[in-house]
Write an enzyme that holds these catalytic residues in place. Structure first.
Site, PDB file in Angstrom:
ATOM      1  CG  HIS A  74     -34.937 108.908 -72.378  1.00  0.00           C
ATOM      2  ND1 HIS A  74     -34.911 109.406 -73.518  1.00  0.00           N
ATOM      3  CD2 HIS A  74     -35.749 109.301 -71.853  1.00  0.00           C
ATOM      4  CE1 HIS A  74     -36.090 110.458 -73.475  1.00  0.00           C
ATOM      5  NE2 HIS A  74     -36.400 110.403 -72.105  1.00  0.00           N
ATOM      6  CD  GLU A  76     -32.352 105.646 -76.494  1.00  0.00           C
ATOM      7  OE1 GLU A  76     -32.934 106.075 -77.473  1.00  0.00           O
ATOM      8  OE2 GLU A  76     -33.125 105.786 -75.414  1.00  0.00           O
ATOM      9  CB  CYS A 104     -34.946 111.761 -77.783  1.00  0.00           C
ATOM     10  SG  CYS A 104     -33.954 111.485 -76.170  1.00  0.00           S
ATOM     11  CB  CYS A 107     -30.910 109.330 -76.262  1.00  0.00           C
ATOM     12  SG  CYS A 107     -31.890 108.829 -74.826  1.00  0.00           S
TER      13      CYS A 107
END
Length: 178
Positions: A74, A76, A104, A107
């Site tokens: 991801h 992040e 999420c 993250c």
């Protein structure tokens, strides 16, 4: 056996070109937005992230889950890894993460563990967001670190439109290919 990915519609959005003279939240979120466009152009969910410290960018990333075949890739997490390498320390004290969509659960945990000072995200996520959307990990009283959160204030409409258009075209593309 690897699934073959269908070609995805071209990104109809243009990148933003913020002035280098004013390095404010809009400047850094514009850079995250540009990363999201890069993600779309590579067939990824268009989420971008930027980490800054003292007005300087120390990390830029976008989702690479599909191309890396990695569920942890991801924006992040990738930005946090870059920033830690740039600083030579896993503690990202004094740093701000700008991300186009609320982090999420995975993250959000990484954001808290990295000791970022602040997170600024554009679009709230009522289903999977964990910094105020579906839940708020930052509100757990027993944590030894808490973040300053700025949610839905900077480029929210632009980032929301980007995400909604991506998923709309993806659904249409899937329906046409069925």
């Amino acid at each position: 056996m690897q699934a073959t990915r269908k070609p995805f519609p071209e990104c109809p959005f243009e990148k933003r070109f913020p002035s280098q003279l004013v390095r404010d939240d809009t400047f850094f979120m514009s850079l995250a937005y540009n990363q999201a466009i890069d993600a779309w152009r590579r067939g990824e969910v268009p989420i971008g992230a930027v980490i800054e410290r003292g007005g300087e960018v120390i990390a830029l990333a976008h989702n690479t889950v599909e191309t890396a075949h990695d569920p942890t890739a991801h924006a992040e997490v990738l930005a946090i890894t870059q920033a830690a390498a740039a600083l030579g320390d896993w503690r990202l004290e004094g740093c701000t993460l700008y991300v186009t969509k609320e982090p999420c659960p995975m993250c959000s945990g990484a954001v808290l563990m990295s000791r970022l000072a602040r997170v600024c995200y554009a679009v709230r996520d009522a289903k999977m967001g964990c910094l105020g959307g579906a839940t708020d990990l930052n509100a757990i009283a027993t944590l030894n670190h808490h973040l300053e959160i700025s949610a839905g204030e900077i480029l929210e409409a632009e980032c929301r439109t980007l995400l909604q258009t991506f998923f709309k075209l993806k659904r249409e593309s899937s329906a046409a290919g069925s």
